[in-house]
Design an enzyme around this catalytic site. Sequence first.
Site, PDB file in Angstrom:
ATOM      1  N   HIS A  49       0.849  -1.186   0.000  1.00 48.28           N
ATOM      2  CA  HIS A  49       0.000   0.000   0.000  1.00 48.28           C
ATOM      3  C   HIS A  49       0.893   1.247   0.000  1.00 48.28           C
ATOM      4  CE1 HIS A  49       0.478  -1.024   4.379  1.00 48.28           C
ATOM      5  NE2 HIS A  49       0.974   0.192   4.329  1.00 48.28           N
TER       6      HIS A  49
HETATM    7  C1  T46 Z   1       3.091   0.718   6.678  1.00 45.45           C
HETATM    8  C2  T46 Z   1       3.896  -0.513   6.833  1.00 45.45           C
HETATM    9  C3  T46 Z   1       5.374  -0.251   6.819  1.00 45.45           C
HETATM   10  C4  T46 Z   1      -3.309  -0.801  14.127  1.00 45.45           C
HETATM   11  O1  T46 Z   1      -4.322  -1.047  14.800  1.00 45.45           O
HETATM   12  N1  T46 Z   1      -2.563   0.294  14.431  1.00 45.45           N
HETATM   13  C5  T46 Z   1      -1.426   0.619  13.735  1.00 45.45           C
HETATM   14  O2  T46 Z   1      -0.781   1.618  14.045  1.00 45.45           O
HETATM   15  C6  T46 Z   1      -1.031  -0.251  12.652  1.00 45.45           C
HETATM   16  C7  T46 Z   1       0.218   0.065  11.838  1.00 45.45           C
HETATM   17  C8  T46 Z   1      -1.793  -1.339  12.367  1.00 45.45           C
HETATM   18  N2  T46 Z   1      -2.912  -1.610  13.104  1.00 45.45           N
HETATM   19  C9  T46 Z   1      -3.677  -2.819  12.805  1.00 45.45           C
HETATM   20  C10 T46 Z   1      -4.434  -2.770  11.486  1.00 45.45           C
HETATM   21  C11 T46 Z   1      -4.432  -4.222  11.045  1.00 45.45           C
HETATM   22  O3  T46 Z   1      -5.526  -4.885  11.619  1.00 45.45           O
HETATM   23  O4  T46 Z   1      -2.761  -3.907  12.694  1.00 45.45           O
HETATM   24  C12 T46 Z   1      -3.148  -4.781  11.657  1.00 45.45           C
HETATM   25  C13 T46 Z   1      -2.020  -4.970  10.649  1.00 45.45           C
HETATM   26  O5  T46 Z   1      -1.801  -3.738   9.953  1.00 45.45           O
HETATM   27  P1  T46 Z   1      -1.398  -3.686   8.408  1.00 45.45           P
HETATM   28  O6  T46 Z   1      -2.021  -4.806   7.688  1.00 45.45           O
HETATM   29  O7  T46 Z   1      -1.679  -2.305   7.905  1.00 45.45           O
HETATM   30  O8  T46 Z   1       0.196  -3.919   8.499  1.00 45.45           O
HETATM   31  P2  T46 Z   1       1.281  -3.854   7.346  1.00 45.45           P
HETATM   32  O9  T46 Z   1       2.488  -4.527   7.886  1.00 45.45           O
HETATM   33  O10 T46 Z   1       0.766  -4.317   6.043  1.00 45.45           O
HETATM   34  O11 T46 Z   1       1.609  -2.269   7.171  1.00 45.45           O
HETATM   35  C14 T46 Z   1       2.177  -1.528   8.227  1.00 45.45           C
HETATM   36  C15 T46 Z   1       1.478  -0.177   8.375  1.00 45.45           C
HETATM   37  O12 T46 Z   1       0.076  -0.400   8.523  1.00 45.45           O
HETATM   38  C16 T46 Z   1       1.713   0.737   7.212  1.00 45.45           C
HETATM   39  O13 T46 Z   1       1.306   2.039   7.521  1.00 45.45           O
HETATM   40  O14 T46 Z   1       3.503   1.627   5.984  1.00 45.45           O
HETATM   41  O15 T46 Z   1       3.575  -1.297   7.988  1.00 45.45           O
END
Ligand code: T46
Length: 137
Positions: A49
């Site tokens: 993303h």
């Molecule tokens: C990015 C890359 C480098 C939260 O509740 N709070 C938070 O601050 C974050 C980051 C995530 N979450 C929850 C949302 C989802 O249910 O944690 C779960 C996993 O998040 P996500 O699928 O967005 O994780 P990544 O590893 O794909 O992405 C993350 C960051 O979301 C994003 O901003 O740039 O790491």
Amino acid sequence: MQVVKYVFQPHGDSRGQLVALEELKDIPFQIRRVYYMYDTGAGVVRGRHAHRSLEQILICIHGSCKILLDDGREKKVVPLERPCEGLYVANDMWREMYDFSPDAVLLVLASELYDEKDYIRDYDEFLKFIEERGGGN
Ligand code: T46
């Protein structure tokens, strides 16, 4: 595409290393959120993303991983394998994190609180976002 990697100054002595990071000094923005990921399974790709406004610094504080950066025109892979290195990831950069070692801990310093509305999760929408902002950097 310009990759901005910070090398932080470790304060080493006979006890080992310590890295201290201060907002607007070592980190180019105010830090409003910190999160980290670990126990990442083999073959997992995270991210996929971009963001509308979030800026971040990624630091692999243990183990190693790779970050793919894509500005809509060019892609670069940046390995993160030292706890004193930080990768700056601008909002308008599609990112993927992969090839995590089993012991990897990826720490992220973020300029904003969590906001799902800031995410651009569709690649075509990302390209449109870049286009509307005047092309890839
Ligand atoms: C990015 C890359 C480098 C939260 O509740 N709070 C938070 O601050 C974050 C980051 C995530 N979450 C929850 C949302 C989802 O249910 O944690 C779960 C996993 O998040 P996500 O699928 O967005 O994780 P990544 O590893 O794909 O992405 C993350 C960051 O979301 C994003 O901003 O740039 O790491």
